[in-house]
Design a protein around this motif. Structure first.
Motif, PDB file in Angstrom:
ATOM      1  N   ARG A 345       0.819  -1.215   0.038  1.00 12.11           N
ATOM      2  CA  ARG A 345       0.117  -0.221  -0.017  1.00 12.11           C
ATOM      3  C   ARG A 345       0.933   1.048   0.080  1.00 12.11           C
ATOM      4  O   ARG A 345       0.552   2.288  -0.636  1.00 12.11           O
ATOM      5  N   ILE A 349       0.635   4.109  -3.021  1.00 14.40           N
ATOM      6  CA  ILE A 349       0.050   5.274  -2.552  1.00 14.40           C
ATOM      7  C   ILE A 349       1.159   6.476  -2.972  1.00 14.40           C
ATOM      8  O   ILE A 349       0.948   7.430  -3.510  1.00 14.40           O
ATOM      9  N   ILE A 398      -0.395  13.499  -1.543  1.00 15.60           N
ATOM     10  CA  ILE A 398      -0.710  11.990  -1.392  1.00 15.60           C
ATOM     11  C   ILE A 398       0.722  11.327  -1.558  1.00 15.60           C
ATOM     12  O   ILE A 398       0.843  10.224  -0.663  1.00 15.60           O
ATOM     13  N   GLY A 402       2.453   8.668   1.331  1.00 11.22           N
ATOM     14  CA  GLY A 402       3.198   7.509   0.991  1.00 11.22           C
ATOM     15  C   GLY A 402       4.764   7.467   1.720  1.00 11.22           C
ATOM     16  O   GLY A 402       5.102   6.523   2.444  1.00 11.22           O
TER      17      GLY A 402
END
Length: 433
Positions: A345, A349, A398, A402
């Motif tokens: 993930r 991301i 974003i 991450g």
């Protein structure tokens, strides 16, 4: 530890950088000089120190932990990084946004760079002197080529300094770092490709198909570096011919990496290892961003934000490869691997945010939005420009999420030792050097 610490510091500065360039929000930050100072520190931490720190990690994978040369290298690199970070808080100001190694005009900042550079040079020298051994010996010739390019880049830096009159202007540092900065990118590219190879091979380079091709293809990837020799001999460092020559060298020389990239993709196979999905996710994300950055490099026309879109794509492609490989290396260094689900993930991301980021920059660059500006200075007066930079800002935020997630996963894993049970590398953990 050095790389993770550098990324942590860079992440704090990147949040402020993205906010300062985001429409509406950027108007709340009347920090023109702060933007420039933060940009200098962010670039040096997230590119120079992170990339070369991870390079030193790869060079030292089979180095004896008690080596005096290794310990000296680590001490100098850490001391230099700490000096760079604290320099702005001890009076270092007057930021210069020259390419590759942006500067703060202060002796303390200069000292930090010299210490870090000396540490990296010692580790590269150790790689050249260290005989190949262990599970990574198949990579040793390629890693030595990388170390040789880095040492050569430092030599070119010294030669440029000798040719140029001493100075502290942006034009001086632009000329000083232009050639060595371009040469360093070839080492970064090769190490990214070797990271891909390790991700595909599951850290077992001895299981490669046709391993004899690895070293020649690595040498081919770095072959364009040889064209730097006539450029250095025929032209002075401040000539337009030299500047354009190194620009073309990087733009077209990168194509020499395609055969090694295809060789790595040829190694892809069905893998049922629990971490295979994580490794392949890192490979796919890295390849996508690096390819996007390469394509954008051929679309540059003028001085606008297409330029940072190009190098952000390329830089993030390398970073994603190093992130994915760092997860896979944790057991070899005696640490627990984080949750593969959360690690995947994190990679997705970060990659998706950066893809939005460079898309917004490339779109806005088509409308002439200038680079190295913030807030109202960007001159965003058309809807497409505003939309493009809004996409840039959203993607940047974003990707910061991450990046923070990566730091949290790595710090948590590096705080726990792997239990010596079962088979495989984790069963015989080596303490991290």
């Amino acid at each position: 530890m050095l790389g993770v610490s550098a990324l942590a510091g860079a992440g704090l500065f990147s949040l402020l950088l993205v906010l300062s360039r985001t429409p509406v929000i950027g108007d709340w930050f009347p920090w023109a000089n702060f933007f420039r100072t933060a940009l200098v520190v962010h670039v040096n931490l997230s590119v120079l120190i992170w990339f070369l720190g991870f390079s030193a990690l790869l060079w030292s994978l089979d180095a004896p932990s008690g080596s005096r040369l290794v310990r000296a290298s680590q001490g100098l690199a850490f001391a230099g990084t700490l000096t760079i970070v604290i320099a702005p808080f001890l009076g270092a100001g007057e930021p210069l946004l020259n390419n590759y190694v942006p500067m703060l005009q202060h002796p303390l900042f200069y000292a930090g760079l010299l210490l870090f550079g000396a540490g990296i040079a010692l580790q590269a020298l150790q790689r050249l002197l260290q005989p190949a051994r262990g599970v990574f010996r198949a990579l040793a010739p390629s890693l030595k080529l990388s170390a040789l390019v880095v040492l050569g880049s430092l030599l070119v830096l010294a030669l440029n300094g000798y040719q140029l009159n001493s100075g502290s202007s942006q034009a001086y540092f632009e000329l000083l770092f232009w050639a060595p900065g371009h040469l360093l990118q070839f080492s970064h590219t090769l190490l990214m490709l070797l990271a891909w190879l390790l991700l595909v091979a599951g850290l077992q380079p001895g299981a490669l198909k046709h391993p004899r091709w690895l070293t020649p293809l690595a040498a081919l990837t770095l072959a364009p570096v040889l064209f730097a020799i006539p450029l250095l001999l025929l032209y002075t460092v401040d000539s337009m011919e030299s500047r354009q020559g190194f620009t073309d060298l990087m733009r077209f020389g990168g194509l020499a990496s395609l055969p090694l990239a295809l060789y790595i993709l040829f190694q892809l196979r069905r893998d049922t290892h629990p971490l295979a999905s994580l490794r392949y996710t890192a490979l796919a994300c890295s390849l996508t961003l690096f390819a996007a950055g390469g394509v954008l490099g051929f679309l540059i026309d003028g001085v606008n934000v297409v330029i940072p879109a190009h190098y952000h794509g390329s830089i993030v492609g390398v970073t994603l490869a190093f992130m994915g490989l760092s997860y896979a290396l944790l057991p070899l260094l005696g640490f627990l691997v984080p949750s593969p689900v959360w690690a995947r993930r994190q990679l997705l991301i970060y990659a998706s945010g950066q893809l939005m980021h460079i898309t917004g920059l490339a779109w806005s660059g088509g409308y002439g939005v200038q680079r190295k500006t913030a807030g109202a200075a960007q001159g965003l007066d058309q809807l497409p420009e505003i939309a493009g930079m809004a996409l840039m800002g959203t993607g940047g935020l974003i990707s910061i999420i991450g990046g923070v997630l990566y730091l949290l996963l790595m710090i948590r894993s590096m705080g726990r030792s792997a239990a010596p049970e079962g088979n495989g590398p984790a069963a015989r953990p080596q303490r991290a050097r």
